[in-house]
Design an enzyme around this catalytic site. Sequence first.
Site, PDB file in Angstrom:
ATOM      1  CG  HIS A 139      -1.904  -0.295   1.013  1.00  0.00           C
ATOM      2  ND1 HIS A 139      -3.090  -1.576   2.457  1.00  0.00           N
ATOM      3  CD2 HIS A 139      -3.070  -1.232  -0.012  1.00  0.00           C
ATOM      4  CE1 HIS A 139      -3.801  -2.290   1.564  1.00  0.00           C
ATOM      5  NE2 HIS A 139      -3.833  -2.184   0.361  1.00  0.00           N
ATOM      6  NE  ARG A 179     -10.281  -5.328  -9.654  1.00  0.00           N
ATOM      7  CZ  ARG A 179      -9.242  -4.358  -8.814  1.00  0.00           C
ATOM      8  NH1 ARG A 179      -8.098  -5.543  -9.105  1.00  0.00           N
ATOM      9  NH2 ARG A 179      -8.817  -3.980  -7.499  1.00  0.00           N
ATOM     10  CG  ASP A 197      -3.629 -10.647  -6.337  1.00  0.00           C
ATOM     11  OD1 ASP A 197      -3.107 -10.452  -5.410  1.00  0.00           O
ATOM     12  OD2 ASP A 197      -4.358  -9.972  -6.686  1.00  0.00           O
ATOM     13  CB  CYS A 250      -4.339  -3.109 -15.423  1.00  0.00           C
ATOM     14  SG  CYS A 250      -4.852  -5.177 -14.414  1.00  0.00           S
TER      15      CYS A 250
END
EC number: 2.7.3.9
Length: 556
Positions: A186, A325, A439, A486
């Site tokens: 983050h 998304r 991810d 992305c």
Amino acid sequence: METTLRGVGVSHGVAIGEVRHMGTAVLEPPAKQIPAEEAAREQGRARQAVDAVAADLMARGNLAGGEAQAVLEAQAMMAQDPELMADVERRIAVGSTAERAVYDAFAAYRELLAGAGEYLAGRVADLDDVRNRIVARLLGVPMPGVPDSDQPYVLVARDLAPADTALLDPTLVLGFVTEEGGPTSHSAILARALGVPAVVALPHAGELAEGTVIAVDGSTGEIFVNPAEEKKAELRAAAAERKAALAASSGPGATADGHKVPLLANVGGPADVPAAVEAGAEGVGLFRTEFLFLDDSKSAPSVEKQVQAYRQVLEAFPEGRVVVRVLDAGADKPLDFLTPADEPNPALGVRGLRTLLDHPEVLRAQLTALARAAEGLPVYLEVMAPMVADRADAKAFADACREAGLRAKFGAMVEIPSAALRARSILQEVEFLSLGTNDLAQYTFAADRQVGAVSRLQDPWQPALLDLVALAAEAAKAEGKSCGVCGEAASDPLLACVLTGLGVTSLSMGAASIPYVRATLAKYTMAQCERAAAAARASDSAEEARGAAQAVLSGE
């Protein structure tokens, strides 16, 4: 004496200034027993402190806007977690003070997560920050946070909680360095959004003495301690050269020989749109819709509320491309009304599309809202599903889009290795792919994206990750369809050239990175990008891959 340290550069730019360390609150309150008759009063104090901290985090989120808002709202939900609060009240009932009960309840939760190796173990910095804020309020001591200084400085910390990073003042905080964190944490994402140079995962960062002059290169990850005047001049000259190149670069993304590579923006909501437009984004490559759902974890927002928010983003890019998304709930984004509370490993359980297929009414409402938001607009709307594992997932999503009457392209995110390996099969059901490299790296290497100790495996230059990107891009080309990136990998200008050489058809990133990527792409031909990509894939480590690509592009 000048020395050089190396961490992981996560936000471009150069900062030169004195070290200031992040302040901390008293972490461990005294352990003392209270009489039974005081339990109700202490429980009330605990509830008030928790509610006040949650409200403060929400207020900080509203001030920060954009991606930071979603992060801070998630942290506020953490503060008010009903199970944690129930544990606090149980501890008070058997004699703990409010502050000690909070400290012990959070410590038990922290130990449970870390010991079980769960996905949320990577959010320990967020959890510790919430605990410190509640305990500090109960003890009446200053909140942890950014040092008080009227002179610009370089902030050094073990880690930075979202509440601190989101409201950094770029006029005072020249850059920051942390011991923990990774390229997709983050703090890294918010640093890029702020445009503040940052280096994370720097071993022993806390040992840098207060007041020491350091130079931070957020592009290379290098930290120069007590830099000589020559080194300072060299770094400033390089930064000025980059700035001039950025100013000279404008228009659509393309290689030196005219191969078009649309440069799109990642946004978390309407608040992120002005920066994207100013940076010259050609559209939106990732519209994260979670921010709407985090407002209230107990129920989904109404269709009307969703329509209003979606339309604001769609209207900002007339005749541009906006890729939305659908809700990516679960794992680090739990929602009370959707996600199970008792999964042993939420990252490998019901999250993303799996959650929506278990709650088709939520997916149907979101798709209906998107259809209504796009009515009458010339925008090219594309909608994609997160965490697609196979063709069956892709078909279920495409069917849901058609049933909702959505007039848009339907796509699948490639975040699971199986989706990259079987991309051609998935493309029989959808019209485009979008690689979520954050991810995808996490699942490829079994390396939590929030844990600094495994940050080398989260490096998007890892050749195995590049192999998976190439597989997906090749499948899309064979099917005559598009395949974008992305994830945060697209924000690295050099890596953007490699991704282009691998066959990726568009790049989406935080708005602050777009000028850097545009200027770098324009320096090289498509053939050079392809050679750099081949050299990177032929390497055995992320560091070798980066060096090999750099050597090709610099003509060495």
